[in-house]
Design an enzyme around this catalytic site. Structure first.
Site, PDB file in Angstrom:
ATOM      1  N   ASP A 345       4.960   1.975   3.810  1.00  0.00           N
ATOM      2  CA  ASP A 345       5.506   3.229   2.802  1.00  0.00           C
ATOM      3  C   ASP A 345       5.208   3.360   1.552  1.00  0.00           C
ATOM      4  O   ASP A 345       4.731   4.365   1.063  1.00  0.00           O
ATOM      5  CB  ASP A 345       7.021   3.128   2.887  1.00  0.00           C
ATOM      6  N   HIS A 350       0.108   3.768  -1.604  1.00  0.00           N
ATOM      7  CA  HIS A 350       0.180   4.038  -2.893  1.00  0.00           C
ATOM      8  C   HIS A 350      -0.503   2.874  -3.831  1.00  0.00           C
ATOM      9  O   HIS A 350      -1.061   3.233  -4.719  1.00  0.00           O
ATOM     10  CB  HIS A 350       1.628   4.387  -3.589  1.00  0.00           C
TER      11      HIS A 350
HETATM   12  O1  LIG Z   1       6.229   7.972  -0.740  1.00  0.00           O
HETATM   13  C1  LIG Z   1       7.240   7.592  -1.132  1.00  0.00           C
HETATM   14  O2  LIG Z   1       7.557   7.557  -2.460  1.00  0.00           O
HETATM   15  C2  LIG Z   1       8.665   7.570  -2.838  1.00  0.00           C
HETATM   16  C3  LIG Z   1       8.525   7.170  -4.484  1.00  0.00           C
HETATM   17  O3  LIG Z   1       8.106   8.183  -5.172  1.00  0.00           O
HETATM   18  P1  LIG Z   1       8.275   8.129  -6.602  1.00  0.00           P
HETATM   19  O4  LIG Z   1       7.452   9.319  -7.160  1.00  0.00           O
HETATM   20  O5  LIG Z   1       9.630   8.745  -6.877  1.00  0.00           O
HETATM   21  O6  LIG Z   1       8.062   6.895  -7.274  1.00  0.00           O
HETATM   22  C4  LIG Z   1       9.475   6.469  -1.986  1.00  0.00           C
HETATM   23  O7  LIG Z   1      10.954   6.282  -2.481  1.00  0.00           O
HETATM   24  C5  LIG Z   1       9.583   6.593  -0.518  1.00  0.00           C
HETATM   25  O8  LIG Z   1      10.082   5.733   0.081  1.00  0.00           O
HETATM   26  C6  LIG Z   1       8.079   6.868  -0.226  1.00  0.00           C
HETATM   27  O9  LIG Z   1       7.989   7.260   1.073  1.00  0.00           O
END
Ligand SMILES: O=C1O[C@H](COP(=O)(O)O)[C@@H](O)[C@H](O)[C@H]1O
Ligand SMILES: NC(=O)C1=CN([C@@H]2O[C@H](COP(=O)(O)OP(=O)(O)OC[C@H]3O[C@@H](n4cnc5c(N)ncnc54)[C@H](OP(=O)(O)O)[C@@H]3O)[C@@H](O)[C@H]2O)C=CC1
Length: 605
Positions: A345, A350
């Site tokens: 995830d 990321h």
């Molecule tokens: O891709 C994802 O990102 C979110 C967090 O993103 P953010 O921009 O709010 O930091 C995460 O909560 C999610 O689990 C995930 O799939």
């Protein structure tokens, strides 16, 4: 494809801007790489089946290079528009509307070009929370072209008005520019429409095509599909939409949301399936972290400041830490999450993307392919993650201050006895000359004590430090640390040793702090705004290329497989805590202390 030959031979760079410049003191006329380019032949061929001609901005109609000046785009150095939509304004229409006279696509088109954005899965969480608000923000700031339409597509029965009502619940106005917000919302909502249909239904998308044509009203149609749907239906949608709702003469692009598979094999399979219907240039794999302001700034910081780049190697950097934490659990998304876990995830995409940007060599240019080539090299130089370099955790229920917080396993959508990690820490290595032996530590978790994403760079100690007596036994406590806080409260700060004022010689560690909210008094755009705009402009720099994806999965797949085959039990940690202690042992194996466990306030040794 490089824009260089075009830049040097065909752009009259002394062209006046299309509209007067904004008086913003940061204003700079920059050449936007997406504004002028040779066509991506495969994309053009795949979508238009027309002879290839030179584009002058993908958002404008096709304009033969020999007869049309390309448009220079005015962008302030901080990415805000200069003129409220200079790049799609009425001046374009003059260019667009002029018959090309050589049979180029666009000839005979009425009134210039148009962009239709179809959000597939419009009834879902991401669409409501992020995509429609980002589109509105782009509209509000003047970034959308004069002619644009937004369509929602999903199975839910809704009419246009119901979609508008749904969207309007999540639209917000810019804090710093709220005037006319109500009017702007109304104007935006009038451009939003809905089509209900099945995801694998060619008829459904054919009906959408009919409605899109109506709105396009004879203009050169460009179409962007945002797949905001669960991954098991990506291919159905791409098959149906590409067959029956592709643009006949403009471009057709698909933004694909993660997850891009769950390991090397399934990701490869997904790529192969998508490529049955699309060429790579039509696929925009989104990683929204690449659209975050601080992540965008990483390369600027590094490559435009002499003080950093010379230090950017194993010679001066002891370790790099990539940290993500959320102070809430999987609330409501447990069903999705259980099939993936935190490594897939957050880490494999990321954090790894940030790592690649952080560690890459200087690209030949800012062109998307040059940057992505360098990122791929880093990823391909990385060692496969070993199971002994991973710690996994899962949050358990916890009561605090009379309130109780549920554990991951308490979520009714999570299968009983699930060992899916909601927390992981990992040590990764890049086996190249620059980074040999430097641990890149990642830590990501849900339901922790705070919400934070940051990059921490811990430098080596000063050799033969003259002030070691003032520092004490642990010289590593006095090393410099550069922190890029991606969120919240975006900041870049550097921990330096400093003399505490006074007659004695006492040192402390203080922060040289660039806090964005103090330095830049404007709201930071959401990552989805930047990425949507880039996709419309055909700018691929912040999207993941298929070879990057393959390399990323190659690093994580073996450890993921082993974790699952062995059903490794995660270390339980209380909701709202700092996560499993195992993460500290892992770091200690590499002589590292997590930077986020000590206070970021200035402090005495
Ligand atoms: O891709 C994802 O990102 C979110 C967090 O993103 P953010 O921009 O709010 O930091 C995460 O909560 C999610 O689990 C995930 O799939
Ligand atoms: N939500 C988030 O914060 C994030 C989501 N993502 C990714 O974005 C995509 C969309 O996420 P999200 O909006 O949360 O997803 P949702 O679960 O909300 O699904 C979106 C829409 O797809 C349809 N849908 C849901 N399940 C199914 C199914 N099993 N079969 C067919 N259609 C279904 C539903 O629309 P209808 O029934 O009307 O057809 C639903 O409204 C996913 O790939 C997700 O991984 C990525 C980062 C963050």
């Amino acid at each position: 494809m490089s824009i260089r030959p075009f830049l040097t031979t065909h752009i009259p760079i002394n062209l006046p801007p299309l509209r007067p410049f904004h008086t913003d003191r940061m204003a700079a006329l920059t050449f936007h790489p997406a504004a002028c380019f040779f066509p991506r032949p495969r994309e053009a061929a795949a979508t238009t089946k027309q002879p290839l001609h030179h584009y002058c901005s993908p958002l404008r109609t096709l304009v033969p290079r020999t007869t049309r000046p390309c448009l220079l785009r005015a962008r302030s150095s901080n990415g805000l528009p200069q003129t409220g939509g200079a790049s799609f304004g009425s001046s374009n229409e003059v260019l667009d509307g002029t018959p090309t006279g050589d049979g180029a696509p666009g000839q005979g088109q009425r009134g210039g070009s148009t962009v239709s954005i179809t959000v597939v899965g419009a009834s879902g969480d991401l669409a409501k929370k992020k995509i429609f608000p980002a589109l509105f923000a782009l509209f509000y700031e003047g970034w959308l072209p004069e002619h644009f339409t937004v369509f929602g597509y999903a199975r839910s029965e809704m009419n246009d008005q119901e979609l508008r009502n749904m969207i309007s619940m999540t639209l917000t106005c810019r804090i710093d520019k709220s005037e006319n917000c109500g009017d702007k919302m109304e104007q935006f909502l009038k451009r939003c429409f809905y089509q209900s249909g099945q995801y694998n239904s060619e008829e459904g998308f054919a009906e959408l095509d009919r409605k899109l044509k109506e709105k396009e009203a004879g203009r050169l149609p460009n179409r962007l599909f945002y797949l905001s749907i669960p991954p098991n239906i990506f291919v159905d949608v791409v098959r149906s939409a590409s067959r029956t709702a592709s643009s006949s003469s403009g471009w057709t692009r698909f933004i694909v949301e993660k997850p891009f598979g769950r390991d090397s094999e399934s990701s490869g399979e997904l790529t192969r399936s998508l490529k049955k219907y699309l060429v790579e240039e039509q696929i925009f794999r989104i990683d929204h972290y690449l659209g975050k302001e601080l992540v965008e700034n990483l390369s600027v910081l590094r490559f435009s400041n002499l003080v950093f780049e010379p230090l950017w190697s194993r010679n001066y950097i002891r370790n790099v830490q990539l940290i993500f934490s959320e102070d809430f659990g999987t609330e409501g998304r447990g069903g999705y999450f259980d099939n993936y876990g935190i490594i897939r995830d957050i880490m494999q995409n990321h954090l790894l993307q940030i790592l690649a940007l952080f560690a890459m060599e200087t690209p030949v240019s800012l062109d998307a392919e040059d940057i992505r080539n360098e990122k791929v090299k880093v990823l391909r130089s990385m060692r496969q993650l070993k199971l002994e370099d991973v710690v996994v955790g899962q949050y358990k229920g916890h009561s605090k201050g009379g309130k109780s917080y549920p554990g991951y396993a308490d979520d009714p959508t999570v299968p009983k006895g699930s060992v899916t990690p909601t927390f992981a820490a990992a040590a990764l290595f890049i086996d190249n000359a620059r980074w040999d032996g430097v641990p890149f530590l990642m830590k990501a978790g849900k339901a922790l004590h705070t919400r934070r994403a940051e990059i921490r760079v811990q430098f080596r100690r000063v050799p033969g430090n003259l002030y070691r007596r003032n520092i004490g036994a642990d010289l590593d406590k006095a090393t410099n640390e550069l922190v890029l806080r991606v969120q919240p409260d975006e900041a870049i700060y550097l921990k330096v040793n400093n003399k505490v004022p006074g007659l004695g010689m006492r040192l402390d560690r203080s922060n040289l702090n660039l806090l964005y909210s103090e330095r830049y008094r404007r709201e930071i755009p959401d990552a989805y705004e930047r990425l949507l705009l880039d996709a419309m402009e055909g700018e691929r720099r912040l999207f993941i290329r298929s070879d990057e994806l393959d390399a990323a999965w190659a690093i994580f797949t073996p450890a993921l497989r082993e974790l699952e085959d062995r059903k490794v039990a995660p270390e339980l940690y209380p909701y709202g805590s700092r996560g499993p202690v195992g993460a500290h042992y892992l770091a200690a194996n590499y002589n590292v202390r997590w930077g986020d466990i000590t206070s970021d306030d200035d402090g005495a040794f």
